[in-house]
Design a protein around this motif. Structure first.
Motif, PDB file in Angstrom:
ATOM      1  N   PHE A  85       0.907  -1.231  -0.022  1.00 21.58           N
ATOM      2  CA  PHE A  85      -0.066  -0.027   0.034  1.00 21.58           C
ATOM      3  C   PHE A  85       1.084   1.312   0.116  1.00 21.58           C
ATOM      4  N   PRO A  86       1.206   1.717  -0.986  1.00 21.40           N
ATOM      5  CA  PRO A  86       2.096   2.829  -1.184  1.00 21.40           C
ATOM      6  C   PRO A  86       2.014   4.067  -0.240  1.00 21.40           C
ATOM      7  N   GLU A  87       0.737   4.628  -0.052  1.00 21.63           N
ATOM      8  CA  GLU A  87       0.625   5.646   1.062  1.00 21.63           C
ATOM      9  C   GLU A  87      -0.144   5.243   2.224  1.00 21.63           C
ATOM     10  N   ALA A  88       0.195   4.229   2.654  1.00 18.92           N
ATOM     11  CA  ALA A  88      -0.467   3.649   3.943  1.00 18.92           C
ATOM     12  C   ALA A  88      -0.143   4.522   4.895  1.00 18.92           C
ATOM     13  N   ASN A  89       0.942   5.010   5.098  1.00 18.37           N
ATOM     14  CA  ASN A  89       1.128   5.996   6.468  1.00 18.37           C
ATOM     15  C   ASN A  89       0.194   7.232   6.502  1.00 18.37           C
ATOM     16  N   ASP A  90       0.135   7.821   5.380  1.00 16.08           N
ATOM     17  CA  ASP A  90      -0.924   9.019   5.031  1.00 16.08           C
ATOM     18  C   ASP A  90      -2.312   8.384   5.248  1.00 16.08           C
ATOM     19  N   ALA A  91      -2.590   7.451   4.919  1.00 16.03           N
ATOM     20  CA  ALA A  91      -4.092   6.826   4.763  1.00 16.03           C
ATOM     21  C   ALA A  91      -4.436   6.615   6.208  1.00 16.03           C
ATOM     22  N   GLU A  92      -3.494   6.030   7.022  1.00 17.03           N
ATOM     23  CA  GLU A  92      -3.784   5.606   8.358  1.00 17.03           C
ATOM     24  C   GLU A  92      -3.987   7.013   9.206  1.00 17.03           C
ATOM     25  N   ILE A  93      -3.253   7.969   9.034  1.00 12.94           N
ATOM     26  CA  ILE A  93      -3.197   9.375   9.662  1.00 12.94           C
ATOM     27  C   ILE A  93      -4.669   9.889   9.097  1.00 12.94           C
ATOM     28  N   GLU A  94      -4.892  10.103   7.914  1.00  9.20           N
ATOM     29  CA  GLU A  94      -6.411  10.590   7.525  1.00  9.20           C
ATOM     30  C   GLU A  94      -7.507   9.810   7.678  1.00  9.20           C
ATOM     31  N   GLN A  95      -7.387   8.592   7.596  1.00  9.95           N
ATOM     32  CA  GLN A  95      -8.692   7.721   7.763  1.00  9.95           C
ATOM     33  C   GLN A  95      -8.704   6.826   9.145  1.00  9.95           C
ATOM     34  N   GLY A  96      -7.470   6.760   9.979  1.00  3.42           N
ATOM     35  CA  GLY A  96      -7.785   6.007  11.140  1.00  3.42           C
ATOM     36  C   GLY A  96      -7.334   4.380  10.892  1.00  3.42           C
ATOM     37  N   ILE A  97      -8.279   3.833   9.813  1.00  2.00           N
ATOM     38  CA  ILE A  97      -8.258   2.440   9.662  1.00  2.00           C
ATOM     39  C   ILE A  97      -7.940   2.254   8.262  1.00  2.00           C
ATOM     40  N   LEU A  98      -6.913   1.465   7.801  1.00  2.00           N
ATOM     41  CA  LEU A  98      -6.484   1.516   6.404  1.00  2.00           C
ATOM     42  C   LEU A  98      -7.750   1.019   5.427  1.00  2.00           C
ATOM     43  N   TYR A  99      -8.690   0.291   5.957  1.00  2.00           N
ATOM     44  CA  TYR A  99      -9.855  -0.295   4.872  1.00  2.00           C
ATOM     45  C   TYR A  99     -10.756   0.935   4.768  1.00  2.00           C
ATOM     46  N   GLN A 100     -10.768   1.826   5.427  1.00  2.00           N
ATOM     47  CA  GLN A 100     -11.485   3.138   5.139  1.00  2.00           C
ATOM     48  C   GLN A 100     -10.811   4.024   4.234  1.00  2.00           C
ATOM     49  N   ALA A 101      -9.472   3.811   3.920  1.00  2.00           N
ATOM     50  CA  ALA A 101      -9.095   4.405   2.702  1.00  2.00           C
ATOM     51  C   ALA A 101      -9.571   4.316   1.450  1.00  2.00           C
ATOM     52  N   ASP A 102     -10.145   2.926   1.398  1.00  2.00           N
ATOM     53  CA  ASP A 102     -10.571   2.475   0.055  1.00  2.00           C
ATOM     54  C   ASP A 102      -9.604   2.098  -0.894  1.00  2.00           C
TER      55      ASP A 102
END
Length: 376
Positions: free
Chosen positions: A321-338
């Protein structure tokens, strides 16, 4: 348990691979080689030309070992000889699942369903491998399936906080309430949990000072309360195995999912934990699988190498997941980053867990591996 395969065949190798208690193996051509290694506890072989006197001699020579013989066909006298000398005889006519069930029942006293049938322990080969985000993402998806799902943080050193979500209670506070019988059932536990979208979450330990002070019994009691009240309980074990939190979680769960990655530390760290700590304990999960996280198709380390190194079948490969760190900060849970490649695999694992746990209660259990084969 260190296991010696005498004159290895594919059938014997599969038995060792799929029996979780057989954590270490050597392949030999003669029983004489076993005398050189005092750590061997289990001997498995095919019948071939073995006779009843051979079985008696083997038992006399290896009086304290568990001995398994896989046979095409046997006469009644050979069967009685094995039974009389505590040798487990398995007919080749049995399916792979039936063979494994017979081993578990005969040697480890385990039936097809255990009291922790709906408890899944998710643990890692090394720090930062992604255990918490996988557990949270699975919890979210299982909740979406209308299953009452609880994720419990049992990592001694990482509470697994969801970014921008303040949980009012964490594990060390709940622990005291369980220990002092303030929390005694699901109804009294629920008010202390964080309701996050479609699932419940108990954030892990926030107090480093207490990390190694937790005792086994209150942790075990908490898991009992949770599994009786919820449809599915996911335990975020983390990747440190130096206290009662992770070790009790592994003990009180019917399914283990090991999260690995294509990093060299995935080999070295977990190898040390197994050899120095985990080998001292006896865990009896019905199923044990491996999930490769952050999978890259061109990496030097392959999933086959990870399967062979950890001696655990690969259930799924979660793509990088190339932007996992940013997605975790923005969404809290990676699954919600879609991120569709990530979500597709999480959905598949969640469906497999649902089928194994819920359908396995009243019908013959299908393995998660078979589920993924059907899906592919």
């Amino acid at each position: 348990m260190k296991t010696a395969i005498v004159k290895p065949t594919e059938d014997l190798k599969r038995i060792v691979l799929l029996t979780s208690q057989f954590s270490d193996e050597i392949q030999i051509q003669s029983l004489d080689e076993i005398m050189k290694d005092r750590k061997i506890e289990v001997i498995i072989t095919e019948k071939n030309d073995l006779s009843s006197p051979d079985v008696i001699q083997m038992r006399d020579q290896f009086s304290n070992h568990k001995i398994l013989i896989l046979a095409d066909s046997v006469d009644a006298f050979f069967q009685k000889t094995c039974l009389a000398h505590d040798v487990l005889l398995i007919p080749k006519s049995l399916s792979e699942k039936e063979r494994l069930k017979l081993i578990q029942k005969s040697w480890f006293g385990l039936e097809d369903q255990t009291e922790f049938h709906n408890v899944v322990a998710i643990h890692g080969t090394h720090r930062q491998v992604g255990v918490t985000q996988i557990a949270l993402s699975l919890g979210l998806k299982l909740g979406d399936f209308n299953l009452k799902t609880l994720v419990i943080g049992l990592n001694p050193y990482n509470p697994g906080e969801i970014h921008n979500v303040e949980a009012p209670y964490s594990f060390e506070q709940i622990y005291d309430l369980v220990e002092n019988n303030v929390i005694t059932d699901g109804e009294s536990l629920t008010p202390y949990l964080l309701k996050q979208n479609s699932f419940y979450y108990l954030v892990g330990n926030r107090d480093y000072y207490k990390a190694l002070m937790f005792e086994k019994k209150p942790i075990e009691r908490l898991i009992h309360i949770a599994k009786d009240h919820f449809d599915i309980v996911l335990l975020d074990i983390g990747s440190f195995y130096d206290g009662h939190l992770p070790l009790t979680g592994l003990e009180c769960s019917n399914t283990h999912i090991l999260v690995s990655s294509q990093e060299s530390i995935s080999f070295s760290d977990y190898k040390r934990w197994k050899e120095q700590v985990l080998v001292r304990f006896s865990f009896h999960p019905k199923s044990i699988y491996q999930v490769v996280n952050k999978m890259a198709s061109r990496a030097i380390i392959t999933s086959k190498q990870l399967r062979d190194a950890h001696n655990i079948d690969i259930l799924a490969q979660i793509p990088y997941f190339p932007e996992a760190n940013d997605a975790e900060i923005e969404q809290g849970i990676l699954y919600q980053a879609d991120y569709r490649p990530f979500n597709k695999i999480i959905e598949g694992i969640a469906r497999a867990i649902q089928e194994e746990i819920l359908e396995g209660i009243n019908t013959p259990k299908k393995s998660l591996l078979n589920f993924f084969k059907r899906e592919s």
